[in-house]
Design an enzyme around this catalytic site. Structure first.
Site, mmCIF file in Angstrom:
data_model
loop_
_atom_site.group_PDB
_atom_site.id
_atom_site.type_symbol
_atom_site.label_atom_id
_atom_site.label_comp_id
_atom_site.label_asym_id
_atom_site.label_seq_id
_atom_site.Cartn_x
_atom_site.Cartn_y
_atom_site.Cartn_z
ATOM 1 C CE LYS A 90 36.368 10.191 16.754
ATOM 2 N NZ LYS A 90 36.806 11.386 15.958
ATOM 3 C CD GLN A 111 29.722 14.332 16.344
ATOM 4 O OE1 GLN A 111 29.628 15.281 15.585
ATOM 5 N NE2 GLN A 111 29.835 13.085 15.922
ATOM 6 C CE LYS A 114 26.042 12.861 14.416
ATOM 7 N NZ LYS A 114 26.820 13.450 13.293
ATOM 8 C CE LYS A 126 31.282 18.507 13.417
ATOM 9 N NZ LYS A 126 30.717 17.203 12.997
ATOM 10 N N GLY A 165 37.139 14.509 10.413
ATOM 11 C CA GLY A 165 36.709 15.411 9.347
ATOM 12 C C GLY A 165 35.248 15.812 9.441
ATOM 13 C CG ASP A 166 31.472 18.240 9.558
ATOM 14 O OD1 ASP A 166 30.733 17.344 9.998
ATOM 15 O OD2 ASP A 166 31.006 19.297 9.053
ATOM 16 C CB THR A 210 29.126 9.401 6.893
ATOM 17 O OG1 THR A 210 30.238 9.523 7.766
ATOM 18 C CG2 THR A 210 27.983 10.259 7.387
ATOM 19 C CG ASN A 241 33.214 11.287 3.221
ATOM 20 O OD1 ASN A 241 32.520 11.007 4.191
ATOM 21 N ND2 ASN A 241 34.112 10.448 2.739
ATOM 22 C CB SER A 380 35.511 8.001 14.128
ATOM 23 O OG SER A 380 35.665 8.790 12.971
HETATM 24 P P1 NDP Z 1 32.266 17.541 2.154
HETATM 25 O O1 NDP Z 1 33.053 18.759 2.392
HETATM 26 O O2 NDP Z 1 32.935 16.313 1.675
HETATM 27 O O3 NDP Z 1 31.061 17.839 1.163
HETATM 28 C C1 NDP Z 1 30.118 18.815 1.454
HETATM 29 C C2 NDP Z 1 29.149 18.917 0.301
HETATM 30 O O4 NDP Z 1 28.074 19.762 0.655
HETATM 31 C C3 NDP Z 1 29.762 19.522 -0.937
HETATM 32 O O5 NDP Z 1 29.094 19.015 -2.049
HETATM 33 C C4 NDP Z 1 29.498 21.002 -0.725
HETATM 34 O O6 NDP Z 1 29.500 21.746 -1.931
HETATM 35 C C5 NDP Z 1 28.101 20.944 -0.148
HETATM 36 N N1 NDP Z 1 27.893 22.121 0.719
HETATM 37 C C6 NDP Z 1 28.598 22.471 1.820
HETATM 38 N N2 NDP Z 1 28.148 23.601 2.354
HETATM 39 C C7 NDP Z 1 27.135 23.996 1.557
HETATM 40 C C8 NDP Z 1 26.268 25.098 1.589
HETATM 41 N N3 NDP Z 1 26.346 26.032 2.551
HETATM 42 N N4 NDP Z 1 25.330 25.163 0.618
HETATM 43 C C9 NDP Z 1 25.233 24.197 -0.347
HETATM 44 N N5 NDP Z 1 26.042 23.138 -0.418
HETATM 45 C C10 NDP Z 1 26.971 23.036 0.521
HETATM 46 O O7 NDP Z 1 31.501 17.255 3.547
HETATM 47 P P2 NDP Z 1 30.820 15.914 4.048
HETATM 48 O O8 NDP Z 1 30.252 15.154 2.914
HETATM 49 O O9 NDP Z 1 31.773 15.260 4.964
HETATM 50 O O10 NDP Z 1 29.644 16.506 4.960
HETATM 51 C C11 NDP Z 1 28.324 16.705 4.468
HETATM 52 C C12 NDP Z 1 27.370 16.751 5.642
HETATM 53 O O11 NDP Z 1 27.434 15.516 6.357
HETATM 54 C C13 NDP Z 1 27.633 17.837 6.676
HETATM 55 O O12 NDP Z 1 26.409 18.260 7.228
HETATM 56 C C14 NDP Z 1 28.408 17.086 7.755
HETATM 57 O O13 NDP Z 1 28.294 17.714 9.012
HETATM 58 C C15 NDP Z 1 27.686 15.756 7.728
HETATM 59 N N6 NDP Z 1 28.394 14.605 8.283
HETATM 60 C C16 NDP Z 1 29.630 14.244 7.833
HETATM 61 C C17 NDP Z 1 30.244 13.130 8.345
HETATM 62 C C18 NDP Z 1 31.549 12.631 7.827
HETATM 63 O O14 NDP Z 1 31.993 11.577 8.279
HETATM 64 N N7 NDP Z 1 32.184 13.291 6.876
HETATM 65 C C19 NDP Z 1 29.639 12.352 9.435
HETATM 66 C C20 NDP Z 1 28.304 12.775 9.782
HETATM 67 C C21 NDP Z 1 27.744 13.873 9.230
HETATM 68 P P3 NDP Z 1 30.849 22.539 -2.406
HETATM 69 O O15 NDP Z 1 31.716 21.492 -3.038
HETATM 70 O O16 NDP Z 1 30.341 23.554 -3.376
HETATM 71 O O17 NDP Z 1 31.435 23.169 -1.194
HETATM 72 O O1 2IT Z 2 29.190 14.817 12.188
HETATM 73 C C1 2IT Z 2 29.902 13.814 12.370
HETATM 74 O O2 2IT Z 2 29.506 12.847 13.020
HETATM 75 C C2 2IT Z 2 31.241 13.804 11.774
HETATM 76 N N1 2IT Z 2 31.606 14.746 11.089
HETATM 77 C C3 2IT Z 2 32.179 12.651 12.047
HETATM 78 C C4 2IT Z 2 32.819 12.797 13.393
HETATM 79 C C5 2IT Z 2 33.907 11.794 13.706
HETATM 80 O O3 2IT Z 2 34.509 11.992 14.764
HETATM 81 O O4 2IT Z 2 34.138 10.851 12.956
#
Ligand code: NDP
Ligand code: 2IT
Length: 448
Positions: A90, A111, A114, A126, A165-166, A210, A241, A380
């Site tokens: 997952k 993961q 976590k 992943k 997603g991520d 998250t 997100n 999830s």
């Molecule tokens: P999104 O794609 O929704 O948003 C990512 C954000 O981070 C955007 O603002 C993006 O800017 C910025 N970003 C991405 N890459 C870079 C970079 N190399 N340098 C600077 N800014 C960057 O992703 P999420 O919000 O889902 O994910 C954010 C973090 O949270 C990640 O580390 C992800 O692994 C982690 N995460 C996400 C989960 C989820 O459920 N979605 C769960 C647990 C962890 P821009 O718009 O310019 O690309």
């Molecule tokens: O980093 C993370 O935990 C996620 N991007 C969410 C993974 C999931 O299966 O919901």
């Protein structure tokens, strides 16, 4: 690091050349496991450490698609099925140009622990691709997702591997991926993906989970000091997100969130981020964060990436929610100098190793991502439960479950830190608690 772990670490480095983020993630976990292997030598005898660092399966594939100009484009797709001791693999899919095997393995490795911490029956995995969705039309994103799933479908399933997603993969992409999976397999297998839309198998609260979970974890940490979010100044990085819902919950708890960012730079808004404007710019228009400043006016200022760091803005609670290694040693020093009380990682591994040490030495409450951002994957797993029972739960019921899960993770981390002689060290607590559960399941399941 414990002397018995050193040779295992060296072997991991030799076997995975050039994968620096993966090695960083392994080092962080190994750095906490000394007291565990000292107490449990049978884990070393059964080569649990060597096995846990070697993915069960790694899939790399070609993703060909045709852009709006009729040109053929090729990307590289990945799915790393890391560990299935506790349940089906997952973990999310990341679409970002920086994706390569080392990034997918660091994320998959994190993961495992976590998912173990959530208490839900889910293994670790992943995936993703080096595809850059930025500037691409909906049609291009759809064709990319369809091509990606045309290979991925044979490796996943509700009992096998359940992506979500991520970065770069949200509701739109999950829709295209689910549609193609259904079309190829001729099965309405809701539990094969999570983060789905509400009318086709998704769960309430998954979108918020998250960010909400990260703030809830920080709230639990502050509570141990008799403190809370009310009246605090908070810095958030990112504007995706995780960041958006972290901002929303922090604000509703009475905090003033003064920053947000994207890959072009950051905004500092001393009056507090206006979430409606931020969402309009980033979620609806998929625009650049500078547009926020144009629309907001007042004291809001934009700083271009590289000119200064978001972490120089004085704050009491820091929530890095963008990407790995976005908060370095110098940033951590600045935050400490400015009196930061708590840091909770909404992103995966956003703080460098040096940064983590600086926070810990300064007695800042510090929550590692594998604990603080586990609310997303935990919800999830709640989505999978609803799919398995063909049911859908209310917002209140689901968010209460999420809050309980986050409190449970907080308390588990704190208890394991205490038990292994490092009170208040959430990094040690998360690594130890997450590891022990997986290691025991692996021991019970034999040499596989
Ligand atoms: P999104 O794609 O929704 O948003 C990512 C954000 O981070 C955007 O603002 C993006 O800017 C910025 N970003 C991405 N890459 C870079 C970079 N190399 N340098 C600077 N800014 C960057 O992703 P999420 O919000 O889902 O994910 C954010 C973090 O949270 C990640 O580390 C992800 O692994 C982690 N995460 C996400 C989960 C989820 O459920 N979605 C769960 C647990 C962890 P821009 O718009 O310019 O690309
Ligand atoms: O980093 C993370 O935990 C996620 N991007 C969410 C993974 C999931 O299966 O919901």
């Amino acid at each position: 690091m414990h002397e018995k772990l050193q040779p295992v670490r060296e072997a991991v480095i030799a076997r995975n050349p050039g994968e620096k983020e993966f090695i960083q993630a392994v080092d962080e976990v190994f750095g906490s496991l000394g007291p565990v292997v000292a107490r449990r030598p049978e884990l070393l005898d059964a080569a649990i450490l060597e096995r846990i660092c070697e993915p069960e399966r790694q899939i790399i594939f070609r993703v060909p698609w045709v852009d709006d100009q009729g040109r053929t484009q090729i990307n590289r797709g990945f799915r790393v099925e890391f560990n299935s001791a506790l349940g089906p693999y997952k973990g999310g899919l990341r679409f970002h140009p920086s994706v390569y095997l080392g990034i997918v393995k660091f994320l998959g490795f994190e993961q495992i622990f976590k998912n173990s911490l959530t208490g839900m029956p889910i293994g670790g995995g992943k995936g993703g691709a080096d595809f850059n969705p930025s500037g691409r039309s909906d049609g291009e994103v759809m064709r990319f997702c369809q091509s990606f799933m045309t290979e991925l479908y044979r490796h996943i399933g509700e009992y096998t591997d359940v992506p979500a997603g991520d970065i770069g993969v949200g509701g739109r992409e999950i829709g295209y991926l689910f549609g193609q999976y259904k079309r190829i397999t001729n099965r309405y297998e809701s539990g094969v993906l999570t983060g789905k839309g509400l009318s086709w198998g998704g769960s309430l609260v998954r979108t918020e989970a998250t960010g909400y979970g990260t703030v809830e974890f920080a709230r639990q940490m502050l509570k141990t000091k008799g403190d809370d979010f009310d009246g605090k100044t908070v810095s958030v990085s990112g504007s995706g997100n995780v960041a958006i819902y972290a901002i929303q919950l922090a604000q509703s708890l009475g905090a003033k969130v003064v920053t947000a960012s994207d890959s072009s730079g950051f905004v500092h808004d001393p009056d507090g981020i206006d979430l409606d404007i931020l969402r309009e710019v980033k979620e609806v228009e998929r625009g650049r964060i500078n547009d926020y400043v144009q629309r907001r006016g007042g004291q809001a200022r934009f700083t271009e990436v590289g000119k200064a760091s978001l972490w120089e803005v004085p704050t009491q609670v820091a929530l890095p929610c963008a990407t790995q290694n976005e908060l370095n040693g110098a940033d951590a020093r600045k935050l400490v100098e400015n009196g930061v009380l708590a840091v909770a990682e909404g992103a995966n591994m956003p703080t460098t190793t040096e940064g983590v040490h600086i926070f810990q030495e300064a007695d800042v409450l510090f929550a590692p991502g594998k604990a603080a951002n586990a609310g997303g994957v935990a919800t999830s797993a709640l989505e999978m439960q609803q799919n398995a029972s063909r049911d859908s739960w209310t917002f209140d019921y689901t968010s209460t479950r999420l809050t309980e899960i986050m409190k449970g993770i907080h308390d588990t981390c704190a208890a394991h830190a205490d038990e292994y002689g490092q009170p208040g060290n959430y990094v040690a607590g998360a690594n130890i608690a997450g590891f022990i559960k997986v290691a025991d399941a692996m021991l019970a399941q034999g040499v596989i």
